[in-house]
Design a protein around this motif. Structure first.
Motif, PDB file in Angstrom:
ATOM      1  N   UNK A 183     -17.688   9.767  12.476  1.00 18.03           N
ATOM      2  CA  UNK A 183     -17.803  10.648  11.310  1.00 18.03           C
ATOM      3  C   UNK A 183     -18.134   9.849  10.059  1.00 18.03           C
ATOM      4  N   UNK A 184     -17.487   8.698   9.912  1.00  8.11           N
ATOM      5  CA  UNK A 184     -17.756   7.857   8.750  1.00  8.11           C
ATOM      6  C   UNK A 184     -19.172   7.277   8.812  1.00  8.11           C
ATOM      7  N   UNK A 191     -26.358   8.689   3.418  1.00  4.35           N
ATOM      8  CA  UNK A 191     -26.490   8.129   2.085  1.00  4.35           C
ATOM      9  C   UNK A 191     -25.226   8.127   1.246  1.00  4.35           C
ATOM     10  N   UNK A 192     -24.091   8.445   1.840  1.00  2.00           N
ATOM     11  CA  UNK A 192     -22.839   8.459   1.085  1.00  2.00           C
ATOM     12  C   UNK A 192     -22.394   7.033   0.775  1.00  2.00           C
ATOM     13  N   UNK A 193     -21.853   6.844  -0.415  1.00  2.00           N
ATOM     14  CA  UNK A 193     -21.323   5.543  -0.812  1.00  2.00           C
ATOM     15  C   UNK A 193     -19.981   5.312  -0.116  1.00  2.00           C
TER      16      UNK A 193
END
Length: 291
Positions: A183-184, A191-193
């Motif tokens: 999931x991470x 594109x999540x930080x």
């Protein structure tokens, strides 16, 4: 044969149920009954009805002071301790020496609370404590940490956090190990930080563990008094005199056992209300407050 199969679980549970009845249920019911009596443990108990509760709620200002101090202490330990435990759990998550770090942070939790209090007395003593001597080297005058009404509660909160943060870190670290890394990884690919991954993916998956850690800190903090008893004695000017310490003094210092039992039940009701409110808050998405 069928009867014996049905009876087997109850027979196996019988020792535990007996232990719980003798050492938990009976004392709880006894304390509830005792709260309606006036008794000094020597003479005969005298029935006074709800007079103990009325006295605590209307004529004992120290009771309300200790409740306020308890709320401040518990709130401080949760606001400081839980985020710190989470930060430590995240920091050691992928460390090759994770087991070593976990053991080191766990060590204070297995130490006797009185010993911990005496050690921190030597650290926080004014003006010859280790902390103030260190500050003096930098030309900074350190306050009387344990004897100043403005810093005494802060000092007890920090000592409590130091004492228990390792236990909370272990619980949250174990919960982190159960988080599905796919999931991470999917969030990172989108594109999540790193902070966004933690806030929107990891943290919601840790909601049950965070709820448990927060509630356990609530329960521990409300019933805590040994640290204050040794570290500050409830002073200065009752700034660290919490409800549990006040109940202890009523029971064993003033021998007002009925009054102490009534205070304990009032504290139980207050804790139950706060716990239910906290459960409702977390279930309605209050976890976003951590982000």
């Amino acid at each position: 044969m069928i009867l014996s199969r049905r009876a087997t679980p109850y027979l196996l549970l019988a020792p535990v149920l007996l232990f719980a009845a003798v050492f938990f249920l009976v004392p709880v019911l006894f304390s509830l009954g005792l709260s309606f009596f006036s008794w000094n443990s020597l003479g005969r108990p005298r029935f006074v009805g709800a007079a103990n509760y009325a006295y605590l709620l209307t004529r004992d200002p120290l009771f309300w002071t200790t409740l306020r101090n308890t709320a401040l202490f518990v709130g401080g330990t949760i606001l400081v301790g839980v985020p710190l435990a989470m930060a430590l759990a995240v920091a050691v998550r992928r460390s090759r020496r994770r087991a070593v770090w976990r053991s080191l942070y766990w060590l204070p939790g297995v130490t006797n609370v009185a010993a911990v209090a005496y050690v921190w007395q030597s650290v926080l003593a004014d003006p010859y404590g280790l902390l103030n001597r260190t500050l003096a080297l930098a030309g900074i005058p350190g306050p009387a940490w344990l004897f100043d009404p403005g810093t005494a509660m802060l000092a007890t909160i920090l000592v409590f956090v130091w004492f228990h943060v390792g236990q909370d870190m272990l619980l949250l670290s174990a919960a982190l190990d159960q988080v599905d890394e796919d999931c991470e990884d999917a969030a990172r690919i989108d594109g999540a930080s790193p902070w966004e991954v933690f806030r929107h993916v990891t943290l919601p998956l840790l909601k049950p563990a965070l709820l448990f850690v927060t509630l356990s800190n609530l329960v521990k903090g409300v019933g805590y008094f040994a640290l204050m008893l040794v570290l500050t004695g409830g002073g200065p000017v009752n700034t660290t005199n919490v409800a549990a310490l006040h109940i202890y003094d009523l029971a064993f210092g003033q021998l007002k056992l009925g009054l102490a039992a009534a205070a304990a039940w009032l504290l139980l009701v207050a804790v139950a209300l706060v716990a239910f409110a906290q459960l409702a808050f977390m279930r309605r998405g209050g976890l976003e407050a951590y982000g």
